[in-house]
Motif scaffolding. Sequence first.
Motif, PDB file in Angstrom:
ATOM      1  N   HIS A   4       0.877  -1.177   0.000  1.00 35.92           N
ATOM      2  CA  HIS A   4       0.000   0.000   0.000  1.00 35.92           C
ATOM      3  C   HIS A   4       0.910   1.221   0.000  1.00 35.92           C
ATOM      4  N   ILE A   5       0.871   1.996  -1.088  1.00 35.41           N
ATOM      5  CA  ILE A   5       1.708   3.178  -1.207  1.00 35.41           C
ATOM      6  C   ILE A   5       0.810   4.396  -1.384  1.00 35.41           C
ATOM      7  N   ARG A  34       1.834   1.865  13.228  1.00 36.01           N
ATOM      8  CA  ARG A  34       2.642   0.692  12.919  1.00 36.01           C
ATOM      9  C   ARG A  34       2.069  -0.617  13.499  1.00 36.01           C
ATOM     10  N   ASP A  35       1.498  -0.581  14.673  1.00 35.31           N
ATOM     11  CA  ASP A  35       1.052  -1.819  15.319  1.00 35.31           C
ATOM     12  C   ASP A  35      -0.436  -1.822  15.664  1.00 35.31           C
ATOM     13  N   ILE A  36      -1.251  -1.061  14.938  1.00 36.57           N
ATOM     14  CA  ILE A  36      -2.648  -0.925  15.356  1.00 36.57           C
ATOM     15  C   ILE A  36      -3.514  -2.132  15.018  1.00 36.57           C
ATOM     16  N   ILE A  40       0.034  -5.960   9.876  1.00 33.31           N
ATOM     17  CA  ILE A  40       0.883  -4.897   9.340  1.00 33.31           C
ATOM     18  C   ILE A  40       2.318  -5.403   9.429  1.00 33.31           C
ATOM     19  N   LEU A  41       2.942  -5.544   8.291  1.00 39.90           N
ATOM     20  CA  LEU A  41       4.291  -6.085   8.252  1.00 39.90           C
ATOM     21  C   LEU A  41       5.360  -4.994   8.220  1.00 39.90           C
ATOM     22  N   ALA A  65      -0.126  -8.301   5.440  1.00 42.89           N
ATOM     23  CA  ALA A  65      -0.141  -9.742   5.187  1.00 42.89           C
ATOM     24  C   ALA A  65      -1.159 -10.109   4.115  1.00 42.89           C
ATOM     25  N   ASP A  66      -2.301  -9.418   4.128  1.00 41.09           N
ATOM     26  CA  ASP A  66      -3.361  -9.718   3.167  1.00 41.09           C
ATOM     27  C   ASP A  66      -4.355  -8.558   3.126  1.00 41.09           C
ATOM     28  N   LYS A  67      -5.338  -8.671   2.256  1.00 43.52           N
ATOM     29  CA  LYS A  67      -6.339  -7.607   2.109  1.00 43.52           C
ATOM     30  C   LYS A  67      -7.142  -7.415   3.397  1.00 43.52           C
ATOM     31  N   THR A  68      -7.372  -8.471   4.131  1.00 41.13           N
ATOM     32  CA  THR A  68      -8.099  -8.367   5.393  1.00 41.13           C
ATOM     33  C   THR A  68      -7.370  -7.434   6.362  1.00 41.13           C
ATOM     34  N   ALA A  69      -6.055  -7.558   6.436  1.00 39.04           N
ATOM     35  CA  ALA A  69      -5.261  -6.688   7.318  1.00 39.04           C
ATOM     36  C   ALA A  69      -5.320  -5.237   6.832  1.00 39.04           C
TER      37      ALA A  69
END
Length: 100
Positions: A4-5, A34-36, A40-41, A65-69
């Motif tokens: 995601h940019i 960052r950790d919400i 989130i990698l 990790a995926d669209k769900t995240a």
Amino acid sequence: MIRHIVMWKLKDTAEGATRAENALKLKEKLEGCRDIVPGILRIEVGIAKPGLESTYDVVLVSDFADKTALDAYQVHPTHEALKSFVGAVREARQCIDYEI
């Protein structure tokens, strides 16, 4: 994995601050995400530097990790609060999501 940019061009002044001040505030707020949510990698935020070619002021490069995240990040209250700040200080926005 989803990359995601997002890039923002900021107003010269907004919210009682200069473009440079708002770029730093935006960087801090984005890094605070960052950790919400799980998945989130990576979150990396860059601010354009004088002397280097750029048409935008701030860039976010993030991996999920995926669209769900990514979807969970988009609607998280911390991210929603960030959107109102961005709406007040941005002149333009560009975004791309893609699989890696």
